[in-house]
Scaffold this active site. Structure first.
Site, PDB file in Angstrom:
ATOM      1  N   ARG A   1      19.818  42.421  28.735  1.00 26.35           N
ATOM      2  CA  ARG A   1      20.361  41.100  28.370  1.00 26.35           C
ATOM      3  C   ARG A   1      20.706  41.022  26.888  1.00 26.35           C
ATOM      4  NH1 ARG A   1      17.583  36.715  32.404  1.00 26.35           N
ATOM      5  NH2 ARG A   1      16.538  38.186  33.746  1.00 26.35           N
TER       6      ARG A   1
ATOM      7  N   GLU B   1      14.444  44.142  30.392  1.00 25.02           N
ATOM      8  CA  GLU B   1      15.180  42.871  30.309  1.00 25.02           C
ATOM      9  C   GLU B   1      15.807  42.693  28.934  1.00 25.02           C
ATOM     10  OE1 GLU B   1      15.855  41.018  32.780  1.00 25.02           O
ATOM     11  OE2 GLU B   1      14.309  41.354  34.297  1.00 25.02           O
TER      12      GLU B   1
ATOM     13  N   GLU C   1      24.471  39.040  42.610  1.00 27.71           N
ATOM     14  CA  GLU C   1      24.803  40.337  43.227  1.00 27.71           C
ATOM     15  C   GLU C   1      25.874  40.273  44.319  1.00 27.71           C
ATOM     16  OE1 GLU C   1      21.703  39.215  42.683  1.00 27.71           O
ATOM     17  OE2 GLU C   1      21.114  40.528  41.036  1.00 27.71           O
TER      18      GLU C   1
ATOM     19  N   ASP D   1      17.044  49.439  42.145  1.00 26.35           N
ATOM     20  CA  ASP D   1      18.496  49.195  42.099  1.00 26.35           C
ATOM     21  C   ASP D   1      19.301  49.792  40.941  1.00 26.35           C
ATOM     22  OD1 ASP D   1      17.217  47.372  40.423  1.00 26.35           O
ATOM     23  OD2 ASP D   1      17.936  45.571  41.445  1.00 26.35           O
TER      24      ASP D   1
ATOM     25  N   THR E   1      24.235  46.391  33.866  1.00 29.03           N
ATOM     26  CA  THR E   1      23.685  45.728  35.052  1.00 29.03           C
ATOM     27  C   THR E   1      23.539  44.219  34.867  1.00 29.03           C
ATOM     28  OG1 THR E   1      21.985  45.907  36.759  1.00 29.03           O
ATOM     29  CG2 THR E   1      21.243  46.026  34.474  1.00 29.03           C
TER      30      THR E   1
HETATM   31  C1  DMJ Z   1      19.955  40.547  36.514  1.00 29.24           C
HETATM   32  O1  DMJ Z   1      19.158  40.328  35.412  1.00 29.24           O
HETATM   33  C2  DMJ Z   1      20.416  41.957  36.553  1.00 29.24           C
HETATM   34  O2  DMJ Z   1      21.492  42.034  37.400  1.00 29.24           O
HETATM   35  C3  DMJ Z   1      19.362  42.917  37.014  1.00 29.24           C
HETATM   36  O3  DMJ Z   1      19.837  44.212  37.187  1.00 29.24           O
HETATM   37  C4  DMJ Z   1      18.672  42.474  38.257  1.00 29.24           C
HETATM   38  N1  DMJ Z   1      18.930  41.159  38.638  1.00 29.24           N
HETATM   39  C5  DMJ Z   1      19.203  40.109  37.732  1.00 29.24           C
HETATM   40  C6  DMJ Z   1      19.943  38.972  38.403  1.00 29.24           C
HETATM   41  O4  DMJ Z   1      19.649  38.781  39.718  1.00 29.24           O
END
Ligand code: DMJ
Length: 647
Positions: free
Chosen positions: A263, A259, A526, A392, A612
């Site tokens: 982020r 995370e 998503e 994912d 992501t």
């Molecule tokens: C986000 O923090 C990112 O997209 C992550 O890959 C998985 N999902 C959350 C949001 O749903």
């Protein structure tokens, strides 16, 4: 008596202390005065010690005892030292002696006054002063520690300030999304500033264990690039200022490596590339250094969590057999390549390439990557495979590693192609009603359930269509469209027109959540992400239409006066709120919506790859910076050679 010139305090010139006083009568006085001088020295040392103790021992009871000690013990000693013509072995005039005596007295009195002043202050004030002093020391140490970063050739940063649509209807929709961003930001600014996230109903800060126990301003860092592309420059500057002054990673806090990477490091790097402000690059590199100890495992597969201060890592208690998670250790590549590029230090790149090499060597049941891998033994945990949670973004980063290298990292592309072939074979099915879905593979059994998280895959298939094996571009674009359609259905079949967390394709149920604890919507991006990619690749207006439906539903059901909140049941006409404004709502959901209603020249996909968390990172065409990059990315050598042969 002749007074010799003042002598330096050298042992050889002082009279030996064991000589009898009668043998050298004029030395008797000298010895007495030396003792006094030594006594004074001891007293001075004692005061200094007491001051030291005062500053570094915050216990107030000690302060009080010290106060008594000073007044009762020290003052009489200072005041009663009279007479004598020799100090510390030096013979001095009476006037000189008096001057020195006065000076010592004045110094001691001043010190005593300062000590008394200190003790008048409250415990809080004293602690604040101590903290300020400590911070100064830490800042000084940091300055000494941080090596200047090397100058780096900047990649092609096109399409940062573009995208204004000509169509007034689309412009209006885009402005609506911008207004929603402002509402989310302003409320966070007012009620949650510096906290990781906002509770928009309670109107206070919020956090979860992924950010540890510190206030690291996750929403600020996550939102920066969205603010920037929306032209919210004052807000961007506020965020920058907070980061500059407050974002500190030397905290005793256990955070999620994944995370924090997607982020914070992703957010800071994107903010750096968009704005050119060095502070973001410096912070990203500082933070990355704090994540590196997570890789100290027997296999080099990082722990899920690391304590930013101690560097101690561990895994989630719930993960199968102490395993690390595929989607976590497999979602570092993009950011770490950029870190090596910007620092000239291969350490980051080597860490992620090591993970890749290790995965390549492993057996894969049915060609699938299980979600769990034990970092001590290097063995898979439970044989669960998912394109949703826990799996994912691993697949996403294989594709994006290839794209980000300007398609030179063919190894990553091959791994992606192999993986999605196995996924298509074992996980993707059509429901009775004709909806294509991606299920979850659990120990040889397909669970016919799809998560909201899995919906990102529609966009991924479309993004990877070009360059796919056996020229199956059309097939993958079609697969992307089918997933987008299924996910839209999952929204459309609810009361609020917002998608549930997970939905089933079983026993007559199609794209609908069955269990109560799967009916929530937490502002996730998503589905909208997939609409946007599909829009970019097809320009089919239905994607803008679907995006607009979602915008309206979010504004109607998730907007509260203190920001935006998730809802607990998308099938209920009177939903309750979860009272969390997730940082990814600003980073991703609103950004993808804004891009959906912008022209394609805003952050064009030939030049930018989104991590992501929707943070755009520029394509690094390493061939352009050969000399610089070959040192940092030795694994890329083959790609260079092949490329050079071609050209
Ligand atoms: C986000 O923090 C990112 O997209 C992550 O890959 C998985 N999902 C959350 C949001 O749903």
């Amino acid at each position: 008596m002749t007074t010799p010139a003042l002598l330096p305090l050298s042992g050889r010139r002082l009279p030996p202390l064991n000589l009898g006083a009668s043998a050298f009568p004029h030395h008797r006085a000298t010895l007495r005065l030396s003792e006094k001088f030594i006594l004074l020295l001891i007293l001075s040392a004692f005061i200094t010690l007491c001051f030291g103790a005062f500053f570094f021992l915050p216990d107030s009871s000690k302060h009080k005892r010290f106060d008594l000690g000073l007044e009762d013990v020290l003052i009489p000693h200072v005041d009663t030292s009279k007479g004598g013509k020799n100090l510390g072995g030096f013979l001095i005039h009476g006037e000189e002696e008096e001057r020195l005596r006065n000076k010592i007295r004045a110094d001691h009195e001043k010190a005593l006054e300062e000590a008394k002043e200190k003790l008048k202050k409250s415990r809080d004030e004293i602690q604040a002063e101590i903290q300020t002093e400590k911070n100064k020391v830490v800042q000084e140490l940091k300055k000494k520690d941080s090596k200047p970063l090397p100058p780096v050739p900047l990649p092609n940063l096109v399409g940062i300030n573009s995208g204004e649509p000509a169509d007034p209807d689309i412009r209006e929709k885009r402005n609506k999304v911008k207004e929603m961003m402002k509402h989310a930001w302003d409320n966070y600014r007012q009620y949650g500033w510096g906290h990781n996230e906002l509770k928009p109903i309670a109107r206070k800060g919020h956090s979860t264990n992924i950010f540890g126990n510190s206030q690291m301003g996750a929403t600020i860092v996550d939102a920066l690039d969205t603010l920037y592309i929306m032209g919210l420059h004052d807000e961007f500057r506020e965020g920058q200022e907070w980061i500059d002054k407050n974002l500190d990673f030397s905290v005793n806090s256990e955070v999620s490596v994944f995370e924090v990477n997607i982020r914070f490091i992703g957010g800071l790097l994107a903010a750096y590339y968009l704005s050119g402000q060095e502070v973001f690059k410096i912070k990203a590199v500082q933070l990355a250094g704090k994540l590196l100890p997570a890789f100290n495992t027997p296999t080099g597969i990082p722990w899920a969590m690391v304590n930013l201060k101690s560097g101690v890592g561990r895994n989630w208690g719930w993960a199968s057999a102490g395993s690390s998670i595929l989607a976590e250790f497999g979602t570092l590549h993009m950011e770490f390549v950029h870190l090596s590029y910007l620092t000239g230090d291969p350490v980051y790149y080597n860490k992620v390439m090591h993970i890749r090499k290790l995965l390549q060597k492993m057996d894969r049941p049915n060609g699938l990557y299980p979600n769990y891998l034990n970092p001590r033994t290097g063995r898979w945990g439970q044989h669960h495979t998912s394109v949703g949670g826990l799996g994912d973004s691993f697949y996403e980063y294989l594709l994006k590693a290839w794209l980000m290298s300007d398609k030179m990292d063919t190894e990553a592309r091959k791994m992606y192609d192999d993986a999605i072939e196995a996924i298509e074979k074992h996980l993707i099915r059509k429901s009775n009603g004709g909806l294509t879905f991606i299920g979850e593979w659990k120990n040889g059994h397909l669970e016919r359930k799809m998560g909201h998280l899995t919906c990102f895959a529609g966009g991924m298939f479309a993004l990877g269509a070009d360059g796919s094996r056996d020229d199956k571009a059309g097939h993958y674009l079609q697969l992307g469209a089918e997933i987008a359609h299924t996910c839209h259905e999952s929204y459309d079949r609810t009361t609020l027109k917002l998608g549930p967390e997970a939905f089933k394709f079983d026993g007559g149920v199609e794209a609908v959540a069955v269990r109560q604890n799967e009916k929530y919507y937490i502002l996730r991006p998503e589905v909208i992400e997939t609409y946007w990619y599909m829009w970019r690749f097809t320009h089919d207006p239905k994607y803008r239409q679907w995006g607009w439906e979602a915008t309206q539903a979010i504004d109607k059901y998730c907007r509260v006066s203190g920001g935006f909140s998730g809802v607990k049941d998308v099938y209920s006409s009177s939903p309750t709120y979860d009272d969390v404004q997730q940082s990814f709502f600003l980073a991703e959901t609103l950004k993808y919506l804004y891009l959906l209603f912008s022209n394609d020249d805003l952050l064009p996909l030939d030049n930018w790859v989104f991590n992501t968390e929707a943070h755009p990172l520029p394509v690094l065409h390493l061939l352009n910076y050969k000399k610089y990059c070959l040192l940092i990315f030795p694994f890329e050598k083959n790609a260079y050679i092949q490329q050079e042969k071609k050209s």
